[in-house]
Structure formats: structure tokens, C-alpha cells
Write an enzyme that holds these catalytic residues in place. Structure first.
Site, PDB file in Angstrom:
ATOM      1  CG  HIS A  56      -2.124  -0.937   0.914  1.00 32.94           C
ATOM      2  ND1 HIS A  56      -2.953  -1.397   1.876  1.00 32.94           N
ATOM      3  CD2 HIS A  56      -2.543  -1.480  -0.242  1.00 32.94           C
ATOM      4  CE1 HIS A  56      -3.864  -2.188   1.328  1.00 32.94           C
ATOM      5  NE2 HIS A  56      -3.613  -2.252   0.044  1.00 32.94           N
TER       6      HIS A  56
ATOM      7  CD  GLU B 219      -7.103 -12.903 -16.464  1.00 36.67           C
ATOM      8  OE1 GLU B 219      -6.335 -12.142 -15.860  1.00 36.67           O
ATOM      9  OE2 GLU B 219      -8.306 -12.993 -16.182  1.00 36.67           O
TER      10      GLU B 219
ATOM     11  CG  ASP C 284      -3.734 -13.295 -13.378  1.00 34.26           C
ATOM     12  OD1 ASP C 284      -3.037 -13.654 -12.411  1.00 34.26           O
ATOM     13  OD2 ASP C 284      -4.831 -12.742 -13.249  1.00 34.26           O
TER      14      ASP C 284
ATOM     15  CB  CYS D 214      -6.710  -4.408 -19.250  1.00 35.35           C
ATOM     16  SG  CYS D 214      -7.113  -6.127 -18.964  1.00 35.35           S
TER      17      CYS D 214
HETATM   18  C1  PEP Z   1      -4.220  -9.092 -15.413  1.00 36.43           C
HETATM   19  O1  PEP Z   1      -4.176 -10.239 -14.968  1.00 36.43           O
HETATM   20  O2  PEP Z   1      -3.369  -8.602 -16.185  1.00 36.43           O
HETATM   21  C2  PEP Z   1      -5.342  -8.213 -15.012  1.00 36.43           C
HETATM   22  C3  PEP Z   1      -5.513  -7.020 -15.555  1.00 36.43           C
HETATM   23  O3  PEP Z   1      -6.170  -8.655 -14.039  1.00 36.43           O
HETATM   24  P1  PEP Z   1      -5.857  -8.569 -12.473  1.00 36.43           P
HETATM   25  O4  PEP Z   1      -4.593  -7.754 -12.295  1.00 36.43           O
HETATM   26  O5  PEP Z   1      -7.057  -7.936 -11.874  1.00 36.43           O
HETATM   27  O6  PEP Z   1      -5.672 -10.006 -12.114  1.00 36.43           O
HETATM   28 MG    MG Z   2      -5.919 -11.144 -13.980  1.00 33.70          MG
END
Ligand code: PEP
Ligand code: MG
Length: 575
Positions: free
Chosen positions: A193, A436, A460, A507
Site C-alpha cells: 500500500h 490471461e 496473470d 489491460c
Molecule cells: C491481469 O491479470 O493482467 C489483469 C488485468 O487482471 P488482475 O490484475 O485484476 O488479475
Molecule cells: Mg488477472
């Protein structure tokens, strides 16, 4: 004499200022056995300390200046909720009552047991909540022990570098109002954090610098490089001149970025790329557009389900999705909940037993297919909100086509149900797959025939491809977005999307990291979704790039058989 120290740089920026140490105030916790007649009084003492700790957090929350990013207040709210969580209060009261322990020792017992549970978790976000438990319990313990940790009270306006063992979110907020210029902590990682808050507040920070308090002297002049993770203590004139110059360049660069807010991300050779924002709270949607994002590329809905005692109702979710739609004029990609296994909700209702390998277990879309009612409520809210704007639905952790089709059939059933009830829905609500899991990337040509869009989740994808837990310090050094296997999976997914004529976004964190922007452009990526704070920097790089040239260069470098050759060519893309 100068001294170089190295930690993990988690929030960028150069700072030249003097050290101020935050003394640990390690808690010395006494253990006593109470007489039976003292038990009730001890419980009252514990409850009183809990109340005082809550008041302190409310006082901190009230000091957050208007206009501060919402995730800052959210950290404090998380601690307030946790303070009242029954797993802390009931368990501690239980120890006092059954074992006749004094309140401090009972609370320590509760804290140690909770921390042990969090430490076993496989999920990056939830592992950071171990720190929350620690911070919340320490706050109550300090009230019980009457040992307030004293933050420096700065009468002058001279900026300083705070050096501490660890810093709580509440302390960060208070310090940010006292001319703190940078943080250096001995503990914590990039997902702690301290790191997240420092980035949100734009304060340079270095974490994980062991022995920092011993090695740095009070009042000593230091140079902090928050990107490289370097601390240079007692710098000589040459170093000072070098870093002052670098600081000046960074200031000018940041000022030039602000001018890009209203401009489209068009490359030198005329390719229009789409920059979108990742958000966690509906309130963040407005900030996303203010930062120059053209829409929302990932709304992580699981935050609606966390830190609360019940599940969000359909109407509550509808209201949250509607708020985003009304704040954002561009497209909004809403990810269905990515909960399960280790990400338990706080409603007391478990989402299945905790398996040995939670990251490989019943989570995200797997959980939604197993618990159709949980999914149905969310999809009803999503489809109802679709009549208000440009919503698309994204399914997380898809690993095969069957799963994707099953989820689409469930969404279709909900659509018919709603139409039957007389609701007005958008004519089209595109449903896409998050890529992912390596299997999904490999099978992307097949998935692309059914999905309306892809979004690559590199956080991921990298951990599953390289078989490393991204929050395990022991194997962190293997986490490598540039691994040839990762690049091939990203390239294959983008190509599959292009062949099928569907858009492909990214993303994961990689999309917002300016070090990879040119490489991703060269791989053919056209939509980048990231933390709103990164949008302008990525836009600057895009506007300075020639996408055609990058595509040719990246196609060639993917054919390299020597790793070093490939890495050299990737670095040369920035030249
Ligand atoms: C990812 O896995 O890249 C993703 C955007 O999802 P999270 O970070 O929420 O697992
Ligand atoms: Mg993810």
C-alpha cells in the site's frame, strides 16, 4: 563520503532533501493471566481502544483534501471496516473470555492467526491485505499500550525524506500534508500500500531497503531516484549537479504532458491508438477521462463485493454501473467478478473451500459458472445499465472455448428474462474474453471466432506462462514481461484478433508501462488500458512513434535466436 543504497523503486521522481526518520516504536506486548473478576473490565478496555482507533482513522479521513484520488480515501475506509470486522473483535474478545488473556496479548494472538492466513494467499492484492491487518491491529495495540507513534511535526516548509520501517496508509496521508518529498521504507514491495498510495499521490518512493534507518543519518542530505530505487547519501557536488539537471528535465517533461490531455493518441504515421483507463471504483471514471483516457478498458467489479458483510444487490450494482456510464462518454468494459478461492468475500459466505493452489482453483469465470445465481445478479445489473451507454462485458480467466460459450449462453438467458420483464436493453452488448491464461492465448484463433473482443491480462498471463507467483519474493526475479514466450503469446493473441476482425486491448500493467509502449505498438496492439496516471506518458510516446517502422522492427526481432540480440533490438526501439 557518499554512500549508495539500493531498494525497490516504486514511485518515480528525483528528490534532493534531508532525512527524517520515523522511529519504529516497536510494540512490546505484555502477557498476563486475568482473574475471573477482571475479564469483563478487560473486554470493556479492548472495545474502548477499538473505538478510539476508529475515531483516529475518521480524523485522518476528514483531513484528506478535496480533489485527492478516491483510492486514497478507500485505503482508510478499508482500515475502518477492518477495525469493525468480527474476525478481529469477536476473536479477540473470545480469547480474553476463554483464556483470561489481557487485551494486548489476546489481540496479538488474533493478529498472528489472521496474518498467517493472508500469507498463504496466492493473490497479489489480497497478500497486501496482510499489511492492513498488521496496521489495524497495531493501531488498537498502541491505544491499549498508550504508545502513540509520533509523526514528525514540521513547523517549517522544508521538504524531507521520510525513512521508516513501514508506513501505514493513514501516516502517508498525514505526511503528505507535511511537505514529505519522498518515502524510503525497509519493508514492502511494488504492490504494497505504501507503493500504491505513493504512486497515486505522485510522491517518489523506495521500498524494501533493508537497514535504511541504520544506514542513513538523521538530517543527512540524500538524493532519491524513485524509478531506479537508488538512494545516494551525502552526495558530492558532481552528483548534485547531475541530479538537479535530471530533476529539471523531469519537471519540464511533466509540464509538457499536461498539454496532451485533449489530444488524440495519433502516431507520427497517422495511426490512431485508443488509450483507456483501468478503474476500481465508479468514482474513478471521471478522473480517467480528465486524464485523457478515451473510455474505460477495465472496471474490476470485485471491489463492489469486498470489504463488506453482504453481497451487492442487483439494484446496487445497477446504480454503480450507471454512475460510470454517466461519467464516461467513451466505451466501458466491465469485467465480471474475478473472485473466488483465495478472494473470499467478507459476507461470511465462503466461495468454496480454499485449495492448495488458489490461483489455479475455482475463481473468476469458473466460480460464476459454478454459482449461476451470483453471476445472474451481476449480469442482470450489467444488461440493465447497457441501455444508458456503451457497455461491453469482459469475462476473466477464460481457459477454453466451452467456458466462454457457457457464459455467453447464461448472459443470453438473462437478456431474454429481462426483455420478458419489459426492460429496455442496448441492442448489442459485446461480450469479450480476457486472455490471461496461456491456453487461451494459444487457442486465441478459435476463441476469436466467438468473442467480440479480447483484452490481454499480462499480470496473470506472465505469472502463468513462467510458472511464478508474482508476489513470491523468492521467485520475483523471474517475472519478465520480455520473456520470448510471453511476447509470442501476446503476438499470437493480437494476430488472432486481427485475422478475425475483432479489437484486441491490453489491460495488464504492461500496457501502462512506457518502457514497453513501442514494443507493443510493434506487436500490433491498438488499445492500451492502464492506470489513469500513465495515460499521458504513453500518449507522448505514441505521438512520437512511427507504427509502421516499429511493426517491421518487431517482426524481425521476434525471429531472433539469441536472447541478448532480441533484448538489444527491443532497447533500440526507443532510439
Ligand atoms: C491481469 O491479470 O493482467 C489483469 C488485468 O487482471 P488482475 O490484475 O485484476 O488479475
Ligand atoms: Mg488477472
Amino acid at each position: 563520503m557518499s554512500l549508495w543504497l539500493s531498494g525497490i523503486g516504486v514511485s518515480r521522481g528525483i528528490v534532493i532533501a534531508r532525512v527524517q526518520k520515523l522511529h519504529a516504536g516497536d510494540l512490546d506486548i505484555p502477557e498476563r493471566t486475568l482473574d475471573a473478576g477482571d475479564v469483563d473490565g478487560e473486554i470493556v478496555r479492548f472495545v474502548g481502544a477499538q473505538r478510539r482507533a476508529r475515531e483516529q482513522l475518521h480524523e485522518v479521513r476528514d483531513k484528506i483534501p478535496p480533489g485527492t484520488p478516491n483510492d486514497i480515501a478507500a485505503f482508510i475506509d478499508t482500515h475502518i471496516l477492518m477495525l469493525d470486522d468480527r474476525s478481529i473483535s469477536d476473536t479477540t474478545i473470545g480469547h480474553i473470555r476463554s483464556q483470561h488473556l489481557n487485551a494486548e496479548a489476546a489481540l496479538r494472538k488474533t493478529r498472528d492467526a489472521l496474518i498467517a492466513v493472508f500469507e498463504q494467499m496466492d493473490d497479489a492484492y489480497l497478500r497486501t491485505r496482510r499489511d492492513d491487518v498488521d496496521h489495524v491491529c497495531a493501531r488498537i495495540l498502541r491505544v491499549l499500550l498508550r504508545s502513540e507513534r509520533q509523526l514528525p511535526q514540521k513547523a517549517d516548509a522544508e521538504p524531507f525524506v521520510m525513512v521508516a520501517d513501514d508506513i501505514t496508509p493513514a501516516d502517508i496521508i498525514l505526511l503528505s500534508q507535511q511537505h514529505v518529498a519522498a518515502f524510503v521504507t525497509e519493508y514492502g514491495g511494488p504492490l504494497s500500500h505504501t507503493a500504491i498510495l505513493a504512486r497515486s499521490l505522485g510522491i517518489p518512493a523506495i521500498v524494501g531497503l533493508r537497514d535504511a534507518r541504520r544506514l542513513l543519518r538523521e538530517g543527512e542530505l540524500v538524493i532519491i531516484d524513485g524509478e531506479a530505487g537508488h538512494v545516494l547519501a551525502t552526495p558530492d557536488d558532481v552528483a548534485l549537479a547531475f541530479y538537479r539537471d535530471k530533476q529539471q528535465q523531469q519537471r519540464q517533461y511533466r509540464a509538457s504532458l499536461v498539454k496532451l490531455k485533449g489530444r488524440a493518441a495519433i502516431s507520427r504515421d497517422g495511426v490512431h491508438l485508443r488509450l483507456l483507463a483501468n478503474i476500481e471504483l465508479p468514482e474513478d471514471a471521471k478522473v480517467a477521462e480528465e486524464n485523457g483516457a478515451e473510455g474505460v478498458g477495465l472496471y474490476r467489479t470485485e471491489f463492489l463485493y469486498m470489504n463488506r458483510k453482504d453481497l451487492p444487490s442487483e439494484d446496487e450494482q445497477y446504480e454503480a454501473y450507471s454512475r460510470i456510464v454517466s461519467a464516461v462518454s467513451g466505451p466501458i468494459t466491465i469485467r465480471t467478478l474475478d473472485l473466488g478461492a483465495d478472494k473470499q468475500v467478507d459476507s461470511g459466505r465462503t466461495l468454496g473451500p480454499t485449495p492448495n493452489n488458489p490461483a489455479l482453483g475455482l475463481r473468476a469465470i469458473r466460480l460464476c459458472l459454478k454459482e449461476p445465481e451470483l453471476f445472474r445478479v451481476q449480469v442482470r445489473a450489467l444488461l440493465r445499465a447497457s441501455s444508458l451507454g456503451r457497455i461491453q462485458i469482459m469475462l476473466p480467466m477464460i481457459s477454453n472455448l466451452q467456458e466462454f460459450r457457457q457464459a455467453c449462453a447464461a448472459i443470453d438467458a438473462v437478456r431474454h428474462e429481462l426483455i420478458g420483464e419489459g426492460h429496455r436493453l442496448a441492442a448489442q452488448v459485446p461480450v469479450g474474453a480476457m486472455i490471461e491464461v496461456p491456453a487461451a492465448a494459444l487457442a486465441s484463433p478459435m476463441l476469436a471466432r466467438h468473442a467480440r473482443f479480447f483484452s490481454i491480462g499480462t499480470n496473470d498471463l506472465i505469472q502463468y506462462t513462467l510458472a511464478i507467483d508474482r508476489v513470491d519474493d523468492e521467485v520475483n526475479y523471474l517475472y519478465d514481461p520480455l520473456h520470448p514466450a510471453v511476447l509470442q503469446l501476446i503476438g499470437r493473441t493480437i494476430d488472432a484478433g486481427v485475422d478475425a476482425g475483432i479489437p484486441v486491448a491490453m489491460c495488464g500493467e504492461m500496457a501502462g508501462d512506457p518502457r514497453y509502449t513501442r514494443l507493443l505498438l510493434g506487436l500490433g496492439l491498438t488499445e492500451f488500458s492502464m492506470h489513469p496516471a500513465s495515460v499521458l506518458e504513453v500518449k507522448r510516446i505514441i505521438m512520437d512513434s512511427d507504427v509502421g517502422r516499429l511493426r517491421r522492427a518487431v517482426r524481425e526481432l521476434l525471429g531472433c535466436t539469441e536472447l541478448q540480440d532480441m533484448r538489444d533490438r527491443i532497447s533500440a526501439l526507443d532510439a
